[in-house]
Design a protein around this motif. Structure first.
Motif, mmCIF file in Angstrom:
data_model
loop_
_atom_site.group_PDB
_atom_site.id
_atom_site.type_symbol
_atom_site.label_atom_id
_atom_site.label_comp_id
_atom_site.label_asym_id
_atom_site.label_seq_id
_atom_site.Cartn_x
_atom_site.Cartn_y
_atom_site.Cartn_z
ATOM 1 N N LEU A 143 0.891 -1.215 -0.139
ATOM 2 C CA LEU A 143 0.150 -0.085 -0.124
ATOM 3 C C LEU A 143 0.848 1.358 -0.048
ATOM 4 O O LEU A 143 0.438 2.472 -0.678
ATOM 5 C CB LEU A 143 -0.821 0.144 1.499
ATOM 6 C CG LEU A 143 -1.969 1.176 1.380
ATOM 7 C CD1 LEU A 143 -2.861 0.984 0.091
ATOM 8 C CD2 LEU A 143 -3.057 0.766 2.337
ATOM 9 N N LEU A 144 2.058 1.142 0.714
ATOM 10 C CA LEU A 144 3.019 2.233 0.536
ATOM 11 C C LEU A 144 3.496 2.730 -0.773
ATOM 12 O O LEU A 144 3.477 3.736 -0.962
ATOM 13 C CB LEU A 144 3.977 1.888 1.654
ATOM 14 C CG LEU A 144 5.166 3.162 1.986
ATOM 15 C CD1 LEU A 144 4.527 4.546 2.283
ATOM 16 C CD2 LEU A 144 6.274 2.900 2.800
ATOM 17 N N ALA A 145 3.995 1.353 -1.327
ATOM 18 C CA ALA A 145 4.304 1.653 -2.863
ATOM 19 C C ALA A 145 3.274 2.244 -3.460
ATOM 20 O O ALA A 145 3.595 3.117 -4.446
ATOM 21 C CB ALA A 145 4.837 0.300 -3.223
ATOM 22 N N LYS A 146 2.181 1.826 -3.411
ATOM 23 C CA LYS A 146 1.021 2.456 -4.200
ATOM 24 C C LYS A 146 0.882 3.972 -4.144
ATOM 25 O O LYS A 146 0.429 4.628 -5.134
ATOM 26 C CB LYS A 146 -0.128 1.499 -3.902
ATOM 27 C CG LYS A 146 -1.624 1.894 -4.748
ATOM 28 C CD LYS A 146 -2.686 1.006 -4.155
ATOM 29 C CE LYS A 146 -3.933 1.409 -5.207
ATOM 30 N NZ LYS A 146 -5.034 0.643 -4.834
ATOM 31 N N ARG A 147 0.915 4.118 -2.789
ATOM 32 C CA ARG A 147 0.596 5.732 -2.307
ATOM 33 C C ARG A 147 1.671 6.699 -2.982
ATOM 34 O O ARG A 147 1.532 7.795 -3.480
ATOM 35 C CB ARG A 147 0.463 5.793 -0.993
ATOM 36 C CG ARG A 147 -0.781 5.350 -0.363
ATOM 37 C CD ARG A 147 -2.143 6.059 -0.882
ATOM 38 N NE ARG A 147 -3.165 5.380 -0.257
ATOM 39 C CZ ARG A 147 -4.165 4.370 -0.787
ATOM 40 N NH1 ARG A 147 -3.900 4.073 -1.897
ATOM 41 N NH2 ARG A 147 -5.182 4.122 -0.389
ATOM 42 N N SER A 148 2.835 6.140 -2.691
ATOM 43 C CA SER A 148 4.037 6.835 -3.347
ATOM 44 C C SER A 148 3.779 6.952 -4.943
ATOM 45 O O SER A 148 4.091 8.123 -5.554
ATOM 46 C CB SER A 148 5.546 6.046 -3.127
ATOM 47 O OG SER A 148 5.485 5.927 -1.755
ATOM 48 N N HIS A 149 3.409 5.983 -5.663
ATOM 49 C CA HIS A 149 3.101 5.916 -7.065
ATOM 50 C C HIS A 149 2.051 6.968 -7.330
ATOM 51 O O HIS A 149 2.290 7.682 -8.206
ATOM 52 C CB HIS A 149 2.863 4.605 -7.452
ATOM 53 C CG HIS A 149 2.692 4.499 -9.128
ATOM 54 N ND1 HIS A 149 3.861 4.881 -10.119
ATOM 55 C CD2 HIS A 149 1.621 4.219 -9.978
ATOM 56 C CE1 HIS A 149 3.392 4.708 -11.175
ATOM 57 N NE2 HIS A 149 2.014 4.577 -11.168
ATOM 58 N N GLN A 150 0.922 7.100 -6.620
ATOM 59 C CA GLN A 150 -0.202 7.760 -6.790
ATOM 60 C C GLN A 150 0.304 9.228 -6.660
ATOM 61 O O GLN A 150 -0.051 10.382 -7.526
ATOM 62 C CB GLN A 150 -1.157 7.542 -5.589
ATOM 63 C CG GLN A 150 -1.996 6.332 -6.134
ATOM 64 C CD GLN A 150 -3.035 5.812 -5.126
ATOM 65 O OE1 GLN A 150 -3.041 6.478 -4.040
ATOM 66 N NE2 GLN A 150 -3.925 5.013 -5.517
ATOM 67 N N ALA B 229 -2.102 14.876 -4.691
ATOM 68 C CA ALA B 229 -0.570 14.536 -4.337
ATOM 69 C C ALA B 229 -0.559 14.758 -2.852
ATOM 70 O O ALA B 229 -0.030 13.854 -2.183
ATOM 71 C CB ALA B 229 0.357 15.142 -5.089
ATOM 72 N N GLN B 230 -1.230 15.733 -2.233
ATOM 73 C CA GLN B 230 -0.875 16.002 -0.825
ATOM 74 C C GLN B 230 -1.779 14.929 0.048
ATOM 75 O O GLN B 230 -1.254 14.310 1.052
ATOM 76 C CB GLN B 230 -1.591 17.281 -0.406
ATOM 77 C CG GLN B 230 -0.857 18.457 -0.826
ATOM 78 C CD GLN B 230 -1.477 19.514 -0.373
ATOM 79 O OE1 GLN B 230 -2.157 19.566 0.343
ATOM 80 N NE2 GLN B 230 -0.502 20.736 -0.843
ATOM 81 N N ILE B 231 -2.822 14.246 -0.294
ATOM 82 C CA ILE B 231 -3.436 13.242 0.159
ATOM 83 C C ILE B 231 -2.666 12.035 0.001
ATOM 84 O O ILE B 231 -2.595 11.284 1.210
ATOM 85 C CB ILE B 231 -5.021 13.074 -0.628
ATOM 86 C CG1 ILE B 231 -5.871 14.524 -0.289
ATOM 87 C CG2 ILE B 231 -5.734 11.947 0.008
ATOM 88 C CD1 ILE B 231 -7.089 14.326 -1.094
ATOM 89 N N ALA B 232 -2.065 11.644 -0.960
ATOM 90 C CA ALA B 232 -1.474 10.489 -1.328
ATOM 91 C C ALA B 232 -0.123 10.266 -0.302
ATOM 92 O O ALA B 232 0.130 9.371 0.286
ATOM 93 C CB ALA B 232 -0.988 10.396 -2.907
ATOM 94 N N ILE B 233 0.751 11.783 -0.238
ATOM 95 C CA ILE B 233 1.695 11.892 0.491
ATOM 96 C C ILE B 233 1.459 11.843 1.942
ATOM 97 O O ILE B 233 2.120 11.021 2.758
ATOM 98 C CB ILE B 233 2.274 13.353 0.261
ATOM 99 C CG1 ILE B 233 3.132 13.145 -1.290
ATOM 100 C CG2 ILE B 233 3.356 13.513 1.261
ATOM 101 C CD1 ILE B 233 3.474 14.680 -1.572
ATOM 102 N N ARG B 234 0.039 12.252 2.333
ATOM 103 C CA ARG B 234 -0.221 12.107 3.796
ATOM 104 C C ARG B 234 -0.543 10.656 4.191
ATOM 105 O O ARG B 234 0.037 10.324 5.227
ATOM 106 C CB ARG B 234 -1.516 13.077 3.984
ATOM 107 C CG ARG B 234 -1.980 12.830 5.545
ATOM 108 C CD ARG B 234 -3.544 13.642 5.592
ATOM 109 N NE ARG B 234 -3.263 15.081 5.509
ATOM 110 C CZ ARG B 234 -2.694 15.899 6.548
ATOM 111 N NH1 ARG B 234 -2.595 15.388 7.703
ATOM 112 N NH2 ARG B 234 -2.532 17.175 6.109
#
Length: 227
Positions: free
Chosen positions: A67-74, A87-92
């Motif tokens: 899931l972390l890899a997915k959010r980084s990619h997003q 991008a802010q939501i994904a980074i948070r």
């Protein structure tokens, strides 16, 4: 002695006898072995649960990493598209997942250490169990030997050599009596046989004398006729 004092003495005697039976070395070792077997069973169950929790944590770490890899990619895609809010939501969420992942990994390491300690305890319990099993067989052999020696000593203690000597003397006297009876019967039979033979000879002698007288008379009568 009063009745209550007598009862107290009997109770104490029974309790002491019961404690002596409880403190029998073989029974005590057997009880320790049973206790260890229960401990080993509980340790095996605990290890099973420990490995299960460890496996669940490993799966949770894998899921969090994915899931972390997915959010980084997003977050990267959102930045490329100029979508800063997304991008802010994904980074948070990425940061939150990173913190969770750190906790999960720390917990997983602690679980692994607990598993190692639990396995070491099981190994120690197993060594103690094997040692007590060997001790049990050794004690049983010693107890059997001691009981055998106790029985032999009791037999020897109750054996009176003087009584044995007296017993053999009575047996020898009995043998002498039997031999005397046998000899006496043999002599009586010989005397009886001899008397019977003499009586038979006396009876035959009477017949010989009668026959001789008759023969003499016949000869005399014959001579008279010839004259």
């Amino acid at each position: 002695m009063g009745i209550f004092k007598r009862v107290k003495t009997i109770v104490q005697s029974d309790v002491h006898g019961y404690l002596d039976r409880i403190e029998d070395p073989v029974n005590m070792v057997k009880q320790y072995i049973r206790d260890l077997e229960e401990q080993l069973d509980r340790a095996a169950e605990a290890l099973t649960q420990q490995l299960l929790v460890e496996r669940k944590h490993a799966a949770l770490i894998e899921q969090t990493e994915a899931l972390l890899a997915k959010r980084s990619h997003q977050a990267e895609l959102a930045v490329d598209r100029g979508e800063d809010a997304i991008a802010q939501i994904a980074i948070r969420e990425k940061l939150i997942l990173q913190e969770r992942l750190t906790q999960y990994r720390s917990q997983f390491e602690a679980l692994q250490q607990q598993t190692v300690q639990l396995k070491e305890q099981i190994v120690q319990l197993k060594h103690t169990y094997d040692a007590l099993q060997a001790k049990k067989h050794y004690l049983i052999a010693r107890v059997q030997t001691a009981e055998a020696l106790k029985g032999v000593n009791g037999t020897l203690h109750s054996f009176d050599p003087r009584q044995a000597v007296r017993g053999f003397a009575r047996m020898e006297e009995k043998v002498w009596q039997l031999e005397a009876e046998a000899t006496a019967r043999k002599e009586v039979q010989a005397i009886t046989s001899q008397a019977s033979g003499n009586a038979l000879q006396d009876k035959l002698q009477d017949s010989v004398l009668l026959e001789l007288d008759a023969l003499k008379r016949q000869r005399q009568e014959k001579e008279l006729k010839q004259l």
